[in-house]
Design a protein around this motif. Structure first.
Motif, PDB file in Angstrom:
ATOM      1  N   SER A  83       0.838  -1.192   0.000  1.00  0.00           N
ATOM      2  CA  SER A  83       0.000   0.000   0.000  1.00  0.00           C
ATOM      3  C   SER A  83       0.872   1.240   0.000  1.00  0.00           C
ATOM      4  CB  SER A  83      -0.921  -0.008   1.223  1.00  0.00           C
ATOM      5  OG  SER A  83      -1.698  -1.186   1.271  1.00  0.00           O
ATOM      6  N   CYS A  84       1.970   1.180   0.736  1.00  0.00           N
ATOM      7  CA  CYS A  84       3.017   2.218   0.719  1.00  0.00           C
ATOM      8  C   CYS A  84       4.323   1.531   1.059  1.00  0.00           C
ATOM      9  CB  CYS A  84       2.710   3.332   1.720  1.00  0.00           C
ATOM     10  SG  CYS A  84       3.907   4.683   1.695  1.00  0.00           S
ATOM     11  N   GLY A  85       5.301   1.635   0.175  1.00  0.00           N
ATOM     12  CA  GLY A  85       6.546   0.907   0.345  1.00  0.00           C
ATOM     13  C   GLY A  85       7.386   1.391   1.511  1.00  0.00           C
ATOM     14  N   ALA A  86       8.381   0.606   1.859  1.00  0.00           N
ATOM     15  CA  ALA A  86       9.245   0.904   2.994  1.00  0.00           C
ATOM     16  C   ALA A  86      10.004   2.208   2.769  1.00  0.00           C
ATOM     17  CB  ALA A  86      10.219  -0.246   3.213  1.00  0.00           C
ATOM     18  N   HIS A  87      10.001   3.068   3.788  1.00  0.00           N
ATOM     19  CA  HIS A  87      10.639   4.374   3.664  1.00  0.00           C
ATOM     20  C   HIS A  87      10.838   4.993   5.044  1.00  0.00           C
ATOM     21  CE1 HIS A  87       6.380   5.283   4.153  1.00  0.00           C
ATOM     22  NE2 HIS A  87       6.719   6.515   4.526  1.00  0.00           N
ATOM     23  N   THR A  88      11.641   6.010   5.091  1.00  0.00           N
ATOM     24  CA  THR A  88      11.663   6.925   6.232  1.00  0.00           C
ATOM     25  C   THR A  88      11.041   8.235   5.772  1.00  0.00           C
ATOM     26  OG1 THR A  88      13.877   7.750   5.686  1.00  0.00           O
ATOM     27  CG2 THR A  88      13.754   5.900   7.230  1.00  0.00           C
ATOM     28  N   ASP A  89      10.520   8.996   6.713  1.00  0.00           N
ATOM     29  CA  ASP A  89       9.965  10.306   6.373  1.00  0.00           C
ATOM     30  C   ASP A  89      11.094  11.322   6.319  1.00  0.00           C
ATOM     31  OD1 ASP A  89       7.489   9.153   6.302  1.00  0.00           O
ATOM     32  OD2 ASP A  89       6.881   9.845   8.289  1.00  0.00           O
ATOM     33  N   TYR A  90      11.011  12.264   5.378  1.00  0.00           N
ATOM     34  CA  TYR A  90      12.179  13.095   5.117  1.00  0.00           C
ATOM     35  C   TYR A  90      12.141  14.463   5.773  1.00  0.00           C
ATOM     36  CZ  TYR A  90       9.019  13.702   1.042  1.00  0.00           C
ATOM     37  OH  TYR A  90       7.942  13.861   0.215  1.00  0.00           O
ATOM     38  N   GLY A  91      11.193  14.667   6.681  1.00  0.00           N
ATOM     39  CA  GLY A  91      11.121  15.946   7.366  1.00  0.00           C
ATOM     40  C   GLY A  91      11.514  15.859   8.827  1.00  0.00           C
ATOM     41  N   HIS A 111      16.381  19.828  -0.006  1.00  0.00           N
ATOM     42  CA  HIS A 111      16.165  18.411   0.304  1.00  0.00           C
ATOM     43  C   HIS A 111      14.758  17.988  -0.109  1.00  0.00           C
ATOM     44  CE1 HIS A 111      16.396  14.694   2.690  1.00  0.00           C
ATOM     45  NE2 HIS A 111      15.228  15.023   3.213  1.00  0.00           N
ATOM     46  N   LEU A 112      13.759  18.810   0.216  1.00  0.00           N
ATOM     47  CA  LEU A 112      12.366  18.498  -0.111  1.00  0.00           C
ATOM     48  C   LEU A 112      12.148  18.417  -1.618  1.00  0.00           C
ATOM     49  CD1 LEU A 112       9.356  18.205   0.733  1.00  0.00           C
ATOM     50  CD2 LEU A 112       9.223  20.710   0.688  1.00  0.00           C
ATOM     51  N   VAL A 113      12.672  19.380  -2.345  1.00  0.00           N
ATOM     52  CA  VAL A 113      12.507  19.403  -3.805  1.00  0.00           C
ATOM     53  C   VAL A 113      13.062  18.123  -4.429  1.00  0.00           C
ATOM     54  CG1 VAL A 113      13.339  20.519  -5.910  1.00  0.00           C
ATOM     55  CG2 VAL A 113      12.373  21.899  -4.060  1.00  0.00           C
TER      56      VAL A 113
END
Length: 323
Positions: free
Chosen positions: A201-209, A312-314
Motif C-alpha cells: 500500500s506504501c513501500g518501505a521508507h523513512t519520512d524526510y522531514g 532536500h524536499l525538492v
C-alpha cells in the motif's frame, strides 16, 4: 506492536522554565525516540469528535467523489499546476521505485511570499486543490492544519527539553520551525488485491522531514514499523492518539542519536483504510545541521553535513510520482 505512549499535556502551554511534569515527559520521549523512533501521542487537545469527522469525510471523498472531481483536482505539471499539490490516482505515487496501492491528495504550505521560487518550473508554488465532496471536508482540512501546527510547536518544545539543548540551541530550533513548510496528505487505501503479494500500500521508507503526526483509520496491523533489530512489527492503533515518528531532518539535527525509523503500509483487510498524515517540517529555507549538544553526546564529530530543508524536499518530490 505496543509503542510507547506519551501524553502532551505538560507541553501544551509554554512555561518559563521546565516543570517536573515536563522533565518526566521529556525523559519518556527521549527513550521512545532512541528505542523506536515512533510513539503514540495522547492528550493533544484535538477533540476525538473532530478527528473522527475528518477521517469519515476523507473516506467519503475517496469512495464517493465523482471521477470528474478527482480529475479536476489532479496533480499537474506547469503551467497547469505545480507538479506537487493535488490528487494522485492509484499507482501514481511511488516509493523505492515501486508503485503504491493508494490514491491521495497532497497539500503544502502556501509558497512564502518572501522567498523566490525554488526552481524554474514552478514546483511547489501553486495553490492547494481542496475537494468539494463532501461539502465540509475542505473546512475540516484547513482547521486540521491549524491544529496540527499548534501541536507541532508543542512537540518541538518537548523535543528541545528531551535533547537537553542549550537555550541558544532551543531558540535556533524554534526559529527553524517557526514557519513550518508543512505537508498534509489525504490517503485512501483500498485492500491490496490477493494477487499482489509482493506489492505494498506504501513501500518501505523513512519520512524526510522533522515530525510526522499520523491520523488513520483504526485498522490493526496495516502500519508496519521496522524495529532496531530489523524485524517488522505491526502497530496496534490507540483510539484518539496520533502515531508520531521522527523524520530524517530530526535524525540529522541529533547527529544520529535519534534514528528516522523505516516503516511501510500493507493494508490487506476487508475495509477501506484512510489516513491524514501531517508532516511538521522545518522552514523551507532553514539550514539543518547537527546540534552541538548532540554532536558532543555522540562522539564529538558531526556525522551529517548541513542541508537547506527546501533543497532536500525538492529532490524528494521529484522522485515521488509516475507521470
Amino acid at each position: 506492536m505496543s509503542l510507547p505512549t506519551i501524553s502532551l499535556v505538560p507541553f501544551l502551554t509554554p512555561t518559563p522554565s521546565p516543570t517536573p511534569a515536563q522533565l518526566e515527559t521529556a525523559s519518556a520521549l527521549r527513550q521512545a525516540c532512541i528505542s523506536y523512533g515512533f510513539f503514540h501521542l495522547t492528550d493533544h487537545a484535538i477533540p476525538l469528535t473532530f478527528l473522527s469527522s475528518l477521517l469519515s469525510r476523507t473516506a467519503e471523498f475517496f469512495q464517493t467523489a465523482p471521477a470528474a472531481e478527482k480529475q479536476a483536482l489532479k496533480r499537474l505539471p506547469p503551467p497547469l499546476g505545480d507538479n506537487a499539490r493535488g490528487y494522485q490516482r492509484l499507482g501514481e505515487n511511488i516509493t523505492g521505485g515501486q508503485a503504491d496501492w493508494q490514491e491521495a491528495i497532497d497539500f503544502y504550505r502556501p509558497w512564502p511570499a518572501h522567498l523566490p521560487p525554488p526552481t524554474s518550473d514552478a514546483l511547489l508554488t501553486g495553490p492547494n486543490l481542496y475537494p468539494h465532496t463532501p461539502a465540509t471536508l475542505a473546512e475540516l482540512l484547513r482547521e486540521y492544519v491549524d491544529r496540527c501546527l499548534d501541536l507541532g510547536a508543542a512537540l518541538v518544545r518537548a523535543v528541545a527539553l528531551a535533547l537537553d539543548l542549550t537555550p541558544e540551541e532551543t531558540a535556533s530550533l524554534h526559529a527553524a520551525t517557526s514557519e513550518s513548510f508543512w505537508v498534509l496528505r489525504m490517503i485512501g487505501y483500498p485492500p491490496l488485491p490477493p494477487s499482489s503479494a509482493s506489492s505494498s500500500s506504501c513501500g518501505a521508507h523513512t519520512d524526510y522531514g522533522l515530525l510526522t503526526l499520523l491520523l488513520a483509520s483504526p485498522v490493526p496491523d496495516s502500519l508496519l514499523v521496522q524495529s532496531r533489530d530489523g524485524t517488522w512489527l505491526p502497530v496496534t492503533p490507540v483510539e484518539g492518539a496520533f502515531v508520531v515518528n521522527i523524520g530524517d531532518m530530526l535524525e540529522r539535527l541529533t547527529n544520529g542519536e535519534w534514528k528516522s525509523t523505516v516503516h511501510r503500509v500493507e493494508h490487506r483487510g476487508a475495509s477501506y483504510r484512510v489516513s491524514c498524515p501531517f508532516f511538521f517540517e522545518p522552514n523551507f529555507d532553514a539550514r539543518i545541521e547537527p546540534l552541538p549538544t548532540c554532536v558532543a553526546r555522540t562522539g564529538g564529530v558531526a556525522k551529517y553535513e548541513a542541508v537547506e530543508y527546501g533543497a532536500h524536499l525538492v529532490g524528494k518530490i521529484r522522485g515521488n510520482f509516475y507521470d
